[in-house]
Structure formats: C-alpha cells, structure tokens
Scaffold this motif. Structure first.
Motif, PDB file in Angstrom:
ATOM      1  N   ALA A  10       0.831  -1.208   0.000  1.00  0.00           N
ATOM      2  CA  ALA A  10       0.000   0.000   0.000  1.00  0.00           C
ATOM      3  C   ALA A  10       0.861   1.252   0.000  1.00  0.00           C
ATOM      4  CB  ALA A  10      -0.941   0.006   1.208  1.00  0.00           C
ATOM      5  N   GLN A  11       2.101   1.116   0.516  1.00  0.00           N
ATOM      6  CA  GLN A  11       3.080   2.199   0.384  1.00  0.00           C
ATOM      7  C   GLN A  11       3.695   2.058  -1.007  1.00  0.00           C
ATOM      8  OE1 GLN A  11       4.094   4.695   2.273  1.00  0.00           O
ATOM      9  NE2 GLN A  11       3.021   4.332   4.185  1.00  0.00           N
ATOM     10  N   ALA A  12       3.033   2.642  -1.994  1.00  0.00           N
ATOM     11  CA  ALA A  12       3.403   2.414  -3.390  1.00  0.00           C
ATOM     12  C   ALA A  12       4.711   3.119  -3.736  1.00  0.00           C
ATOM     13  CB  ALA A  12       2.288   2.915  -4.298  1.00  0.00           C
ATOM     14  N   ASN A  13       5.634   2.356  -4.310  1.00  0.00           N
ATOM     15  CA  ASN A  13       6.939   2.900  -4.716  1.00  0.00           C
ATOM     16  C   ASN A  13       6.890   3.467  -6.123  1.00  0.00           C
ATOM     17  OD1 ASN A  13       8.276   2.206  -2.347  1.00  0.00           O
ATOM     18  ND2 ASN A  13       8.828   0.180  -3.097  1.00  0.00           N
ATOM     19  N   PHE A  14       7.614   4.572  -6.321  1.00  0.00           N
ATOM     20  CA  PHE A  14       7.734   5.186  -7.634  1.00  0.00           C
ATOM     21  C   PHE A  14       9.195   5.519  -7.898  1.00  0.00           C
ATOM     22  CE2 PHE A  14       3.464   6.036  -6.137  1.00  0.00           C
ATOM     23  CZ  PHE A  14       2.699   5.683  -7.236  1.00  0.00           C
ATOM     24  N   ASP A  15       9.518   5.665  -9.167  1.00  0.00           N
ATOM     25  CA  ASP A  15      10.871   6.083  -9.531  1.00  0.00           C
ATOM     26  C   ASP A  15      11.030   7.571  -9.275  1.00  0.00           C
ATOM     27  OD1 ASP A  15      10.551   7.362 -12.651  1.00  0.00           O
ATOM     28  OD2 ASP A  15       8.941   6.113 -11.881  1.00  0.00           O
ATOM     29  N   LEU A  16      12.279   8.015  -9.177  1.00  0.00           N
ATOM     30  CA  LEU A  16      12.576   9.406  -8.843  1.00  0.00           C
ATOM     31  C   LEU A  16      11.987  10.377  -9.853  1.00  0.00           C
ATOM     32  CD1 LEU A  16      14.019  11.582  -7.202  1.00  0.00           C
ATOM     33  CD2 LEU A  16      16.107  11.075  -8.505  1.00  0.00           C
ATOM     34  N   HIS A  17      12.073  10.051 -11.144  1.00  0.00           N
ATOM     35  CA  HIS A  17      11.604  10.990 -12.171  1.00  0.00           C
ATOM     36  C   HIS A  17      10.118  11.291 -12.007  1.00  0.00           C
ATOM     37  CE1 HIS A  17      11.446  13.096 -15.991  1.00  0.00           C
ATOM     38  NE2 HIS A  17      10.409  12.344 -16.328  1.00  0.00           N
ATOM     39  N   ASN A  18       9.291  10.254 -11.823  1.00  0.00           N
ATOM     40  CA  ASN A  18       7.856  10.483 -11.669  1.00  0.00           C
ATOM     41  C   ASN A  18       7.511  11.047 -10.300  1.00  0.00           C
ATOM     42  OD1 ASN A  18       6.608   9.659 -14.213  1.00  0.00           O
ATOM     43  ND2 ASN A  18       7.480   7.650 -13.763  1.00  0.00           N
ATOM     44  N   TYR A  19       8.255  10.657  -9.299  1.00  0.00           N
ATOM     45  CA  TYR A  19       8.067  11.183  -7.938  1.00  0.00           C
ATOM     46  C   TYR A  19       8.159  12.715  -7.948  1.00  0.00           C
ATOM     47  CZ  TYR A  19       9.274  11.689  -2.893  1.00  0.00           C
ATOM     48  OH  TYR A  19       9.340  12.026  -1.561  1.00  0.00           O
ATOM     49  N   GLU A  20       9.145  13.246  -8.669  1.00  0.00           N
ATOM     50  CA  GLU A  20       9.342  14.696  -8.689  1.00  0.00           C
ATOM     51  C   GLU A  20       8.571  15.377  -9.811  1.00  0.00           C
ATOM     52  OE1 GLU A  20      13.494  15.679  -6.505  1.00  0.00           O
ATOM     53  OE2 GLU A  20      13.629  15.418  -8.688  1.00  0.00           O
ATOM     54  N   ASN A  21       8.582  14.801 -11.015  1.00  0.00           N
ATOM     55  CA  ASN A  21       8.067  15.507 -12.176  1.00  0.00           C
ATOM     56  C   ASN A  21       6.605  15.236 -12.488  1.00  0.00           C
ATOM     57  OD1 ASN A  21      10.566  16.901 -13.239  1.00  0.00           O
ATOM     58  ND2 ASN A  21      11.296  14.792 -13.127  1.00  0.00           N
ATOM     59  N   PHE A  22       6.057  14.157 -11.943  1.00  0.00           N
ATOM     60  CA  PHE A  22       4.623  13.927 -12.101  1.00  0.00           C
ATOM     61  C   PHE A  22       3.864  14.321 -10.846  1.00  0.00           C
ATOM     62  CE2 PHE A  22       0.763  11.328 -11.873  1.00  0.00           C
ATOM     63  CZ  PHE A  22       0.155  11.676 -13.072  1.00  0.00           C
ATOM     64  N   PHE A  23       4.317  13.798  -9.699  1.00  0.00           N
ATOM     65  CA  PHE A  23       3.607  14.076  -8.452  1.00  0.00           C
ATOM     66  C   PHE A  23       4.019  15.399  -7.814  1.00  0.00           C
ATOM     67  CE2 PHE A  23       3.200   9.376  -8.597  1.00  0.00           C
ATOM     68  CZ  PHE A  23       1.826   9.300  -8.556  1.00  0.00           C
ATOM     69  N   GLY A  24       5.147  15.965  -8.231  1.00  0.00           N
ATOM     70  CA  GLY A  24       5.552  17.261  -7.689  1.00  0.00           C
ATOM     71  C   GLY A  24       6.244  17.196  -6.351  1.00  0.00           C
ATOM     72  N   ALA A  25       6.692  15.998  -5.931  1.00  0.00           N
ATOM     73  CA  ALA A  25       7.471  15.891  -4.706  1.00  0.00           C
ATOM     74  C   ALA A  25       8.888  16.387  -4.972  1.00  0.00           C
ATOM     75  CB  ALA A  25       7.483  14.449  -4.212  1.00  0.00           C
ATOM     76  N   LYS A  26       9.677  16.472  -3.924  1.00  0.00           N
ATOM     77  CA  LYS A  26      11.054  16.946  -4.075  1.00  0.00           C
ATOM     78  C   LYS A  26      11.930  16.209  -3.073  1.00  0.00           C
ATOM     79  CE  LYS A  26      13.881  21.140  -4.265  1.00  0.00           C
ATOM     80  NZ  LYS A  26      14.428  20.793  -5.592  1.00  0.00           N
ATOM     81  N   VAL A  27      12.970  15.581  -3.573  1.00  0.00           N
ATOM     82  CA  VAL A  27      13.884  14.849  -2.696  1.00  0.00           C
ATOM     83  C   VAL A  27      14.496  15.803  -1.681  1.00  0.00           C
ATOM     84  CG1 VAL A  27      16.059  13.589  -2.614  1.00  0.00           C
ATOM     85  CG2 VAL A  27      14.391  13.068  -4.394  1.00  0.00           C
ATOM     86  N   GLY A  28      14.488  15.382  -0.407  1.00  0.00           N
ATOM     87  CA  GLY A  28      15.055  16.201   0.654  1.00  0.00           C
ATOM     88  C   GLY A  28      14.084  17.179   1.277  1.00  0.00           C
ATOM     89  N   SER A  29      12.854  17.241   0.755  1.00  0.00           N
ATOM     90  CA  SER A  29      11.857  18.166   1.301  1.00  0.00           C
ATOM     91  C   SER A  29      10.499  17.491   1.230  1.00  0.00           C
ATOM     92  CB  SER A  29      11.828  19.466   0.505  1.00  0.00           C
ATOM     93  OG  SER A  29      10.803  20.315   0.968  1.00  0.00           O
ATOM     94  N   GLN A  30       9.907  17.214   2.394  1.00  0.00           N
ATOM     95  CA  GLN A  30       8.638  16.497   2.396  1.00  0.00           C
ATOM     96  C   GLN A  30       7.537  17.343   1.757  1.00  0.00           C
ATOM     97  OE1 GLN A  30       5.820  15.565   5.874  1.00  0.00           O
ATOM     98  NE2 GLN A  30       7.047  13.706   5.723  1.00  0.00           N
ATOM     99  N   ARG A  31       6.845  16.749   0.815  1.00  0.00           N
ATOM    100  CA  ARG A  31       5.706  17.376   0.169  1.00  0.00           C
ATOM    101  C   ARG A  31       4.471  16.533   0.438  1.00  0.00           C
ATOM    102  NH1 ARG A  31       7.171  22.542  -1.041  1.00  0.00           N
ATOM    103  NH2 ARG A  31       9.025  22.608  -2.325  1.00  0.00           N
ATOM    104  N   ARG A  32       3.310  17.102   0.175  1.00  0.00           N
ATOM    105  CA  ARG A  32       2.067  16.360   0.335  1.00  0.00           C
ATOM    106  C   ARG A  32       1.310  16.410  -0.982  1.00  0.00           C
ATOM    107  NH1 ARG A  32       2.006  15.615   5.726  1.00  0.00           N
ATOM    108  NH2 ARG A  32       0.033  14.504   5.708  1.00  0.00           N
ATOM    109  N   ILE A  33       0.681  15.306  -1.318  1.00  0.00           N
ATOM    110  CA  ILE A  33      -0.179  15.274  -2.486  1.00  0.00           C
ATOM    111  C   ILE A  33      -1.589  14.911  -2.049  1.00  0.00           C
ATOM    112  CG2 ILE A  33       1.724  14.676  -4.035  1.00  0.00           C
ATOM    113  CD1 ILE A  33       0.524  11.835  -4.160  1.00  0.00           C
TER     114      ILE A  33
END
Length: 353
Positions: free
Chosen positions: A216-239
């Motif tokens: 249920a803790q779905a894993n994603f690759d870095l590219h989609n994590y940042e560029n699709f969902f708008g998260a940012k490594v090193g800074s917690q974001r919420r979707i």
C-alpha cells in the motif's frame, strides 16, 4: 517568508504549510472567512494534523456570510465531536460588512508560527487558487504582541460568535448560494479534444511493486516522484488523491506525505491497497490522473478486474525500459481513453475536486 500559490501547482501551497507548521505545536488556531467540506477534510482530517489534534488544542473560527455551506458545518461538527481538543465556532456578522480574515497560528516551544494570506478553508484556497500568504516565525515581544492581538480581536467580536453546533449556524449557511467556482469569470477557450481534457493534465500508468508486505506504500521512480507528483527529494511534500472505484464512486480525500527511504524508493500510501494481499498472478497497476488543480484521481487495477488487460496492454506497448524494472509510463488523456474508454475515471474527472 512570502509565498505565492500558483493555480495547478503541485507544491508550495497553503495546505502544505498549515500542516507542516502544526507538527510539534502545542496549540493553535485559525480564522477563515469561508469553508467548504473539501477544505475542512483536507486540513483537519490529514493524518499529521489529526495527530496534532490528539495532543494540542486548536480554536477555529469560520465566517458564515458567503460560500460556507451546510456540508462544511456538518463536517466541522462531526470532527469536533471526535476530537474534543478542536473548538469550532462560527462568526455571525451583525451587518452587511463581510467577515473576511484568513490566518492561522501555531504555538511552538521556541516560536509562534503565523500564516496570514488570501486563502480560505476551501479546496481552492488551500490548493488550487492563485493565492498569496506570508509565513512568519515570531519570538519574544513579537510573539507576545501577535497572540495578544488575536485574543483582543476574539474578545471584541465575542457577541457575534456561536458554537458550530448552534442550530442558528446551519440556518444561516443554508442561505448561502454558489461556491468558489461561481465567483470565477468564464474564460473563452478552444474546445477540448474530449470531455475530460480540460481537467486532466497528464496520466501516469504504473505497476505497483510488492515492497514486502506493505505494498500500500506504493513505490515510484525518482523521475515520476518529482516531475509527475511534484514531490522533491530532501523536502517532504504532500499530495492530494482520491480513489475512483469500479462503480465510479469517488473516495475520501487522501492527503499523503512523500516518503523517501534509504533504498532510493519514493513512496505515497494508497488507501485502495490497504489490507489487500498482493496478487500472485500479476502486478497491480495504478492509473493516476493529474488534474489541472494539481490534485490526483486514481484507480487501482488488479489482475482479472475490468480494465486491467486493456491498461496492461497499453503499458506493455509503450514501455522501452529494462525488462527487470517496474513499468511506469506517462500518457495524455486521449491515449488512455482510447485504450480504456469505459473507465470510471473519465466521469470522475469532469467536476473539479
């Protein structure tokens, strides 16, 4: 710190900062001119904010002059019943002057976090409208003066404040008509290619890996994590996500923090996968629609379910990566609609969340 919330942006929005500032606070409060049920759920039922409410007191004052509707009042009453540390009251304006402030504050041991801006306790104000707000971290005399100013204001208007449970509040908000969308001026635009095109920015189709017993803790690759969902490594974001099930029912809002782990996996929890065994005959597939508001709709497909074979075929035909990697491909709305025309996601995407 001055922040501008950009319409449709996936980070830097008011909701995110309200939740972050609540973490570790001892108590706080908020004053908002308007509220709707989506905004109430997004903030007060977020897991992190709910954790704050279990230990910290929060006083919330909501205006009733416009936009605030019965579902918002009913939701506030329900939450405050479950969380006795949440005190919700309503401002009943004694004249034609509008009640219009928007601010929140959180008292920490070392400072006072004060957020003042234009956003209301609505989905638009918290996430998808063009808004501006300032985040101040006050100490010493500045902290004392700010808290005194808030108390002075609340004392001054006490004769116009009722508990959210007072029947007169519901009677008053039933007189309100319209919503935030009704305030917008229509903007001429070219006809969309399909009914949902005006709402859907992009679609991600992604296989969901097993990840031990916690898929249920779905894993994603870095590219989609940042560029699709708008998260940012090193800074917690919420979707903000909502599941759309096979009947077209739209689930409760899921406000999820981004999670990074040492194995370079990047995760968001999906409520649709909770409690389900990982299938033995194929990988679950998530279909994620990013809306123009910056929010997400998703369907979780398991092998054998309607739509699974169509989406698996689309994914297989467009994957050009390594065969030992989970397949994750981004599409436009027309491509996915052609492959899965009966998806309940299309009707769900038409109304803004």
């Amino acid at each position: 710190m001055l922040k501008f919330q950009m319409a449709g942006a996936t980070n830097g929005y008011l909701l995110e900062h309200l939740i972050l500032e609540s973490m570790g606070a001892r108590r706080g409060g908020g004053i908002f001119a308007w509220a709707n049920s989506g905004g109430v759920r997004s903030l007060l039922e977020d897991d992190a904010f709910d954790e704050f409410l279990l230990a910290g007191n929060f006083r919330l004052l909501i205006g009733t002059d416009s936009i605030t509707d019965p579902p918002a009042v009913e939701r506030l009453l329900e939450i405050s019943t479950r969380r006795p540390r949440l005190e919700v009251r309503a401002f009943m304006s004694p004249s034609s002057s509008l009640f219009h402030p928007k601010l929140a504050w959180f008292e920490h041991d070392s400072h006072l976090s004060l957020i003042v801006g234009s956003g209301n306790l609505t989905m638009g104000g918290l996430r998808s409208n063009w808004e501006a707000f300032a985040l101040l971290k006050l100490r010493g005399e500045d902290r004392t003066e700010a808290l005194q100013g808030i108390e002075s204001f609340l004392t001054h208007v006490t004769d116009h404040i009722l508990p959210i449970s007072d029947p007169r509040v519901l009677v008053r908000v039933k007189q309100n008509s319209g919503n935030e969308r009704s305030l917008r001026t229509p903007v001429p635009a070219p006809p969309p290619k399909s009914p949902a095109a005006a709402s859907v920015d992009e679609i991600l189709i992604a296989e969901i890996p097993r990840a031990g017993n916690r898929w249920a803790q779905a894993n994603f690759d870095l590219h989609n994590y940042e560029n699709f969902f708008g998260a940012k490594v090193g800074s917690q974001r919420r979707i903000s996500l909502r599941q759309v099930d096979s009947t077209g029912t739209i689930g409760e809002l899921e406000s999820r923090p981004s999670v990074e782990v040492a194995s370079q996996n990047y995760r968001f929890e999906l409520a649709a996968a909770r409690g389900l065994p990982y299938p033995s005959n194929g990988s679950p597939i998530g279909v994620f629609l990013r809306l123009a508001t910056g929010e997400f709709l998703y369907s979780l497909l398991l092998p054998g379910e309607p739509g699974y074979q169509e989406i698996e075929t689309l994914l297989a035909g467009n994957w050009h990566g390594r065969t030992d990697r989970r397949r994750r491909v981004r599409f436009n709305e027309d491509q996915v609609r052609a492959a899965w025309p009966t998806s309940p996601l299309w009707d769900a995407a038409l109304p803004a969340l």
